[in-house]
Scaffold this motif. Sequence first.
Motif, PDB file in Angstrom:
ATOM      1  N   TYR A  38       0.835  -1.199   0.000  1.00  0.00           N
ATOM      2  CA  TYR A  38       0.000   0.000   0.000  1.00  0.00           C
ATOM      3  C   TYR A  38       0.873   1.253   0.000  1.00  0.00           C
TER       4      TYR A  38
ATOM      5  N   GLY B 102      -4.808   2.264  -2.890  1.00  0.00           N
ATOM      6  CA  GLY B 102      -3.457   2.325  -2.335  1.00  0.00           C
ATOM      7  C   GLY B 102      -3.414   2.727  -0.870  1.00  0.00           C
ATOM      8  N   GLU B 103      -4.589   2.970  -0.271  1.00  0.00           N
ATOM      9  CA  GLU B 103      -4.627   3.352   1.141  1.00  0.00           C
ATOM     10  C   GLU B 103      -4.949   2.137   2.020  1.00  0.00           C
ATOM     11  N   LEU B 104      -4.324   2.093   3.186  1.00  0.00           N
ATOM     12  CA  LEU B 104      -4.642   1.069   4.178  1.00  0.00           C
ATOM     13  C   LEU B 104      -5.119   1.792   5.433  1.00  0.00           C
TER      14      LEU B 104
END
Length: 332
Positions: free
Chosen positions: A202, A247-249
């Motif tokens: 990520y 792409g964010e966690l």
Amino acid sequence: MEIVSLKKNIGVPKYKQIVTSIEAAIANGALKKGDQLPSLNAIKNKYKLSRDTVLTAFNELKNRGIVHSVVGKGYYVFSEDVFVKQKIFVLFDELNSFKEDLYNSFLEHLGDKIQIDIFFHHFNIDVFKKLIHDSVGNYSYYIIMPANLKETKPTIQNLPKDKVYLLDQVPKELKNYPAIYQDFENDIQKGLFTALHAIRKYEKLVLLFSNDKQPKQLLKGFKNFCNNYKIKYEITETIYKRTPKKGELYIVFEDKDLIKIIKKVKEEKLQIAKDIGIISYNDTLLKEVVAEGITTISTDFKLMGKTLAEMILKNKQTSVINPGKLLFRKSI
């Protein structure tokens, strides 16, 4: 009928004979709820006892919730359940599913003849102060979650120190009290390190963090992890005005935020684990099944409840770290 009767040379302390006499009077109906007990001075003078001996007996009955005192008037029967051996005051910050696991485990391991009264302060210091103030002298033990409330020590100091146990968070000013607590700073770092191989895919970690409710050590541990492993991060208080991006966690603490993120991910036609990652704090049965399983960092709340019960039953005055770990599922 004589309420209190004492015998000499039977090997039973005088205060215990007073307790037994009053218990018997309640059990056989001579005393009923609301009835006034003989005065402390009347018992003291009749049997030539010290004031402390009679007061010890009355305090034992009071701590078990069998009698209560009215200032300037005396002691009255409050409960006819003379089989209650201990009465315990429990003050949680809030009720949720994992606190329920803790509470049920505590009850399960306490055994019989113990009465629990549970209250919630909801992170409100005024409610916290009032609940403790109203409980002083009425319980055998006091179980308290101070959470991250400020200035709790002056209030807690009104309680007998050897009867107080702290749970979950322990502020520095209360470190001398027996406690079962989480090492939040270390747990989040170890948990994230366990998942480092998955986190690396990520672009950024997003921590949903409430300064009012969440432990400050969590924030410190999260920042240390990200800085040590050169991972880009962001900290935000709410998800409601945010649109999740590929792409964010997300690392979330509140169940309502978890549901909101899952809903927004679907609205954006993104896929959990492929486009968006989610790690939740505090494991529950729901998180095992929702969205095919949510990865969590969690302490063992059932173990916390069991350990607390054992400490109370054995009157242990110590501090114990309750272990935490990452439970890897399909959300990252």
